[in-house]
Design a protein around this motif. Structure first.
Motif, PDB file in Angstrom:
ATOM      1  N   ALA A  20      28.876 100.503 110.497  1.00 29.65           N
ATOM      2  CA  ALA A  20      29.193 101.699 111.282  1.00 29.65           C
ATOM      3  C   ALA A  20      29.774 102.747 110.345  1.00 29.65           C
ATOM      4  N   LEU A  21      29.699 103.989 110.774  1.00 27.70           N
ATOM      5  CA  LEU A  21      30.277 105.087 110.014  1.00 27.70           C
ATOM      6  C   LEU A  21      31.599 105.463 110.657  1.00 27.70           C
ATOM      7  N   GLU A  22      32.697 105.348 109.896  1.00 30.73           N
ATOM      8  CA  GLU A  22      34.033 105.629 110.414  1.00 30.73           C
ATOM      9  C   GLU A  22      34.795 106.510 109.439  1.00 30.73           C
ATOM     10  N   HIS A  23      35.139 107.704 109.878  1.00 31.92           N
ATOM     11  CA  HIS A  23      35.948 108.628 109.074  1.00 31.92           C
ATOM     12  C   HIS A  23      35.355 108.833 107.676  1.00 31.92           C
ATOM     13  N   GLY A  24      34.045 108.976 107.621  1.00 35.53           N
ATOM     14  CA  GLY A  24      33.379 109.254 106.356  1.00 35.53           C
ATOM     15  C   GLY A  24      33.095 108.049 105.498  1.00 35.53           C
ATOM     16  N   ALA A  25      33.422 106.853 105.971  1.00 39.07           N
ATOM     17  CA  ALA A  25      33.160 105.617 105.224  1.00 39.07           C
ATOM     18  C   ALA A  25      32.163 104.753 105.976  1.00 39.07           C
ATOM     19  N   ILE A  26      31.315 104.053 105.231  1.00 47.90           N
ATOM     20  CA  ILE A  26      30.462 103.028 105.829  1.00 47.90           C
ATOM     21  C   ILE A  26      31.275 101.742 105.889  1.00 47.90           C
ATOM     22  N   VAL A  27      31.428 101.200 107.102  1.00 49.57           N
ATOM     23  CA  VAL A  27      32.250 100.008 107.310  1.00 49.57           C
ATOM     24  C   VAL A  27      31.353  98.857 107.725  1.00 49.57           C
ATOM     25  N   GLY A  28      31.385  97.776 106.948  1.00 48.39           N
ATOM     26  CA  GLY A  28      30.631  96.573 107.271  1.00 48.39           C
ATOM     27  C   GLY A  28      31.559  95.508 107.823  1.00 48.39           C
ATOM     28  N   THR A  29      31.115  94.812 108.877  1.00 53.15           N
ATOM     29  CA  THR A  29      31.919  93.781 109.530  1.00 53.15           C
ATOM     30  C   THR A  29      31.131  92.489 109.610  1.00 53.15           C
ATOM     31  N   SER A  30      31.737  91.386 109.167  1.00 49.53           N
ATOM     32  CA  SER A  30      31.064  90.084 109.204  1.00 49.53           C
ATOM     33  C   SER A  30      31.092  89.511 110.616  1.00 49.53           C
ATOM     34  N   VAL A  31      30.053  88.739 110.940  1.00 52.86           N
ATOM     35  CA  VAL A  31      29.951  88.113 112.261  1.00 52.86           C
ATOM     36  C   VAL A  31      29.580  86.647 112.079  1.00 52.86           C
ATOM     37  N   VAL A  32      29.773  85.869 113.143  1.00 57.43           N
ATOM     38  CA  VAL A  32      29.421  84.450 113.089  1.00 57.43           C
ATOM     39  C   VAL A  32      27.911  84.294 113.238  1.00 57.43           C
ATOM     40  N   ASP A  33      27.421  83.138 112.791  1.00 54.17           N
ATOM     41  CA  ASP A  33      26.008  82.769 112.955  1.00 54.17           C
ATOM     42  C   ASP A  33      25.060  83.814 112.386  1.00 54.17           C
ATOM     43  N   SER A  34      25.352  84.269 111.178  1.00 53.27           N
ATOM     44  CA  SER A  34      24.503  85.267 110.539  1.00 53.27           C
ATOM     45  C   SER A  34      24.374  84.961 109.056  1.00 53.27           C
ATOM     46  N   VAL A  35      23.208  85.227 108.489  1.00 54.46           N
ATOM     47  CA  VAL A  35      23.061  85.192 107.038  1.00 54.46           C
ATOM     48  C   VAL A  35      23.603  86.507 106.480  1.00 54.46           C
ATOM     49  N   ASN A  36      23.594  86.637 105.161  1.00 54.87           N
ATOM     50  CA  ASN A  36      24.038  87.885 104.549  1.00 54.87           C
ATOM     51  C   ASN A  36      23.231  89.063 105.102  1.00 54.87           C
ATOM     52  N   THR A  37      23.933  90.154 105.356  1.00 55.43           N
ATOM     53  CA  THR A  37      23.321  91.350 105.939  1.00 55.43           C
ATOM     54  C   THR A  37      23.485  92.510 104.970  1.00 55.43           C
ATOM     55  N   PHE A  38      22.485  93.386 104.918  1.00 55.79           N
ATOM     56  CA  PHE A  38      22.511  94.491 103.960  1.00 55.79           C
ATOM     57  C   PHE A  38      22.131  95.806 104.633  1.00 55.79           C
ATOM     58  N   LEU A  39      22.852  96.837 104.282  1.00 56.81           N
ATOM     59  CA  LEU A  39      22.474  98.201 104.619  1.00 56.81           C
ATOM     60  C   LEU A  39      21.877  98.785 103.352  1.00 56.81           C
ATOM     61  N   VAL A  40      20.563  99.027 103.363  1.00 55.87           N
ATOM     62  CA  VAL A  40      19.867  99.428 102.148  1.00 55.87           C
ATOM     63  C   VAL A  40      19.299 100.829 102.289  1.00 55.87           C
ATOM     64  N   THR A  41      19.060 101.443 101.150  1.00 55.76           N
ATOM     65  CA  THR A  41      18.439 102.761 101.142  1.00 55.76           C
ATOM     66  C   THR A  41      16.975 102.637 101.566  1.00 55.76           C
ATOM     67  N   GLU A  42      16.499 103.621 102.313  1.00 55.90           N
ATOM     68  CA  GLU A  42      15.082 103.644 102.663  1.00 55.90           C
ATOM     69  C   GLU A  42      14.233 103.973 101.435  1.00 55.90           C
TER      70      GLU A  42
END
Length: 208
Positions: A20-42
């Motif tokens: 999510a975008l919060e106050h000008g920063a990209i914030v990543g949050t870990s969750v259960v039952d998930s493999v590694n997640t990535f926000l990548v450039t298009e």
């Protein structure tokens, strides 16, 4: 790299971690039952210098920044793979080291540069610089040289931000923050590192 106060130009790949975008920063949050997640450039990048500020909340967490990386294929279905600058707030303190996600494993652990292990501070924003020019990848943490790798594998690819899978060590709900992201692709001049910094050269094959 944050346009119009949105995540335009980025896309999420891999697992179910949150961005999510919060106050000008990209914030990543870990969750259960998930493999590694990535926000990548298009967009894919070849030679570049990337600078940004990174904060991670907990020593029981982990993250990283992908460089010249890729997604999917027969050997990596549903996963991002490629060279990653590690963000490691654990007692190991390997932030700035280089790890080949879902492929070759560690290429430059910070056992090769012990003084750099003290450069990163948990719970505060840290300045990160990653230089990928030709076959060389160099990293700095708070202006301290961390890793110097020569590796012919992958001359272009995606840049990505990691939310690590939650599990036995990483607690779900922990956050990592990325802000002031700047990518330079023209007029690049390689920054010299001290001759005392160990260089890993994988050679023409890309194998250690």
């Amino acid at each position: 790299m944050i346009k119009n106060n949105s995540l335009q130009g980025w896309k999420k790949l891999g697992g179910g971690g949150l961005f999510a975008l919060e106050h000008g920063a990209i914030v990543g949050t870990s969750v259960v039952d998930s493999v590694n997640t990535f926000l990548v450039t298009e967009k894919e990048y070849g030679d570049f210098v990337l600078e940004l500020d990174v904060m991670i909340e907990s020593e029981l967490s982990n993250s990283g920044i992908q460089t010249r990386s890729h997604f999917g294929g027969s050997q990596h279905a549903g996963k991002v793979y490629g060279r990653q600058m590690e963000i490691d707030p654990s007692n190991r303190k390997w932030t700035g080291g280089i790890y080949d996600e879902e492929r070759r494993g560690w290429l430059y652990p910070l056992t090769l540069n012990v003084p750099a292990k003290e450069a990163f501070t948990v719970g505060k924003y840290n300045h990160v610089k990653i230089e990928c020019i030709g076959d060389e990848m160099k990293t700095w943490i708070n202006h301290v040289p961390a890793a110097y790798l020569k590796d012919p594998v992958d001359r272009t690819g995606l840049i990505g931000l990691q939310v690590h899978a939650a599990g036995d060590v990483e607690k779900p709900g922990t956050k990592v923050y990325f802000k002031n992201i700047r990518i330079k692709t023209t007029g690049l001049v390689p920054e010299k590192m001290s001759a005392q910094i160990h260089v890993v050269d994988t050679g023409s094959s890309g194998k250690l």
